[in-house]
Write an enzyme that holds these catalytic residues in place. Structure first.
Site, PDB file in Angstrom:
ATOM      1  CG  ASN A 175      -1.763   1.261   1.510  1.00 23.17           C
ATOM      2  OD1 ASN A 175      -1.775   2.153   0.752  1.00 23.17           O
ATOM      3  ND2 ASN A 175      -2.242   1.377   2.484  1.00 23.17           N
ATOM      4  CD1 TRP A 176       3.177   1.175  -2.788  1.00 21.61           C
ATOM      5  CD2 TRP A 176       3.206   1.911  -4.720  1.00 21.61           C
ATOM      6  NE1 TRP A 176       4.098   0.185  -3.583  1.00 21.61           N
ATOM      7  CE2 TRP A 176       4.180   0.648  -4.844  1.00 21.61           C
ATOM      8  CE3 TRP A 176       3.120   2.707  -5.922  1.00 21.61           C
ATOM      9  CZ2 TRP A 176       4.591   0.020  -6.121  1.00 21.61           C
ATOM     10  CZ3 TRP A 176       3.935   2.396  -7.118  1.00 21.61           C
ATOM     11  CH2 TRP A 176       4.369   0.990  -7.226  1.00 21.61           C
ATOM     12  CE  LYS A 177      -0.122   3.228   4.829  1.00 23.79           C
ATOM     13  NZ  LYS A 177       0.055   3.478   6.274  1.00 23.79           N
ATOM     14  CG  HIS A 212      -5.828   1.435   5.466  1.00 28.58           C
ATOM     15  ND1 HIS A 212      -5.309   2.427   6.374  1.00 28.58           N
ATOM     16  CD2 HIS A 212      -4.523   0.730   5.013  1.00 28.58           C
ATOM     17  CE1 HIS A 212      -4.060   2.376   6.684  1.00 28.58           C
ATOM     18  NE2 HIS A 212      -3.702   0.895   5.890  1.00 28.58           N
ATOM     19  CD  GLU A 216      -3.053   5.338   6.987  1.00 29.71           C
ATOM     20  OE1 GLU A 216      -3.171   5.184   5.877  1.00 29.71           O
ATOM     21  OE2 GLU A 216      -2.032   4.638   7.760  1.00 29.71           O
ATOM     22  CD  GLU A 227      -3.503  -3.051   7.368  1.00 32.00           C
ATOM     23  OE1 GLU A 227      -2.317  -3.276   6.951  1.00 32.00           O
ATOM     24  OE2 GLU A 227      -4.173  -2.001   7.141  1.00 32.00           O
ATOM     25  N   GLY A 255       2.443   1.907  10.950  1.00 35.36           N
ATOM     26  CA  GLY A 255       3.346   3.040  10.877  1.00 35.36           C
ATOM     27  C   GLY A 255       4.023   3.435  12.207  1.00 35.36           C
ATOM     28  CB  SER A 298       5.521  -2.102  11.841  1.00 34.32           C
ATOM     29  OG  SER A 298       5.011  -0.928  12.307  1.00 34.32           O
ATOM     30  N   GLY A 354       2.923  -1.156   4.316  1.00 36.17           N
ATOM     31  CA  GLY A 354       2.714   0.186   4.159  1.00 36.17           C
ATOM     32  C   GLY A 354       4.146   0.837   3.853  1.00 36.17           C
ATOM     33  N   GLY A 355       4.684   1.326   4.825  1.00 31.16           N
ATOM     34  CA  GLY A 355       6.227   2.089   4.675  1.00 31.16           C
ATOM     35  C   GLY A 355       7.178   1.127   4.073  1.00 31.16           C
TER      36      GLY A 355
HETATM   37  C1  PEP Z   1      -0.907  -0.169   6.358  1.00 28.73           C
HETATM   38  O1  PEP Z   1      -1.138   0.739   6.209  1.00 28.73           O
HETATM   39  O2  PEP Z   1      -1.599  -0.941   5.921  1.00 28.73           O
HETATM   40  C2  PEP Z   1       0.344  -0.656   6.988  1.00 28.73           C
HETATM   41  C3  PEP Z   1       0.506  -2.037   7.532  1.00 28.73           C
HETATM   42  O3  PEP Z   1       1.531   0.131   7.095  1.00 28.73           O
HETATM   43  P1  PEP Z   1       3.006  -0.127   7.911  1.00 28.73           P
HETATM   44  O4  PEP Z   1       3.424  -1.419   7.138  1.00 28.73           O
HETATM   45  O5  PEP Z   1       3.817   1.168   7.661  1.00 28.73           O
HETATM   46  O6  PEP Z   1       2.806  -0.327   9.280  1.00 28.73           O
END
Ligand code: PEP
Length: 250
Positions: free
Chosen positions: A10-12, A95, A97, A167, A173, A213, A234-235
């Site tokens: 997920n490149w957000k 998600h 967010e 999640e 994050g 993470s 994500g990151g």
């Molecule tokens: C996400 O946003 O779906 C996520 C898991 O982010 P991160 O890997 O940065 O925690």
């Protein structure tokens, strides 16, 4: 166990088209011989660019959201018809967010899930508890509610197009990861919830990703657990160096 691993990035709200193209090009090359199922979800403005690069590869094109309506007066929203036009194959919905920053509730998310399925998309439905909910012993209940309400009206046949991503919000994050044991326990619980709704066979088949993470150094340990079938990243999805080792784990 017949489930295959599914790793999604997920490149957000990151990357211009040129930057997204660079990452997608590297991933196509690096993951060509990857053994798992893959998806990248760039920001809307990079979907067409990335779509042209991942077309006819082993990497699916995903969107990070969609509108709950097909079309109309919905300023700033993006419709499933427009996503289909770009060759998008899957949509991430619910998600954290979207739930917590943009106040999407289970009813809205469910409407989007059904609309996306109606138009033939695969869906990654995200569920997960806040830190205070975990500390209050409510993690299972929160995930159960989000799963049951998110899947309301989804047929047994449509369920094959659904992936659930667990999640925990406190792990997204933040650099904090659920322990493989804690994550697996919630995954097992979600699988049980799916079993109650759709039967044991469907519960056995559904892919449940872990997100929060995930990094190269914890991915294999998480995915070694019986009920963890992949990752929503994500990151670490923003660079080939950090995503490829996760995607090629095992
Ligand atoms: C996400 O946003 O779906 C996520 C898991 O982010 P991160 O890997 O940065 O925690």
């Amino acid at each position: 166990m017949s489930r295959s691993y599914y790793i999604a990035g997920n490149w957000k709200m990151h990357k211009t088209r040129a930057e997204a193209a660079e990452l997608a090009t590297a991933l196509v090359k690096e993951l060509r011989d990857g053994k798992h199922k893959y998806l990248v979800a760039p920001t809307f403005t990079a979907l067409e660019t990335v779509g042209a690069i991942v077309k006819r590869t082993n990497i699916l094109l995903g969107a990070q959201n969609c509108a709950a309506e097909e079309q109309g007066a919905h300023t700033g929203e993006v419709s499933v018809l427009q996503l289909k036009d770009l060759g998008v194959q899957a949509v991430i919905l619910g998600h954290s967010e979207r739930r917590h920053t943009y106040k999407e509730d289970d009813a809205l998310i469910n409407k989007k899930v059904k609309l996306a399925l109606k138009h033939g998309f695969e869906v990654i439905l995200c569920v997960g508890e806040l830190l205070e909910e975990r500390e209050a012993g409510k993690a299972e209940a929160v995930c159960e509610t989000q799963t049951v309400k998110g899947l309301e009206g989804v047929t047994a046949e449509e369920l094959s197009k659904i992936t659930i991503a667990y999640e925990p919000v406190w792990a997204i994050g933040t650099g904090k990861t659920a322990t493989p044991e804690d994550a697996d326990a919630i995954h097992a619980y979600i699988r049980k919830v799916v079993g109650k709704l759709y039967g044991a066979d469907a519960a056995e088949k559904i892919i449940i990703q872990y997100g929060g993470s995930v990094k190269a150094d914890n991915a294999a340990l998480l995915m070694a657990k019986e009920n963890i079938d992949g990752a929503l990243v994500g990151g670490a999805a923003l660079k080939p160096d950090t995503f490829v080792p996760i995607a090629k784990f095992g």
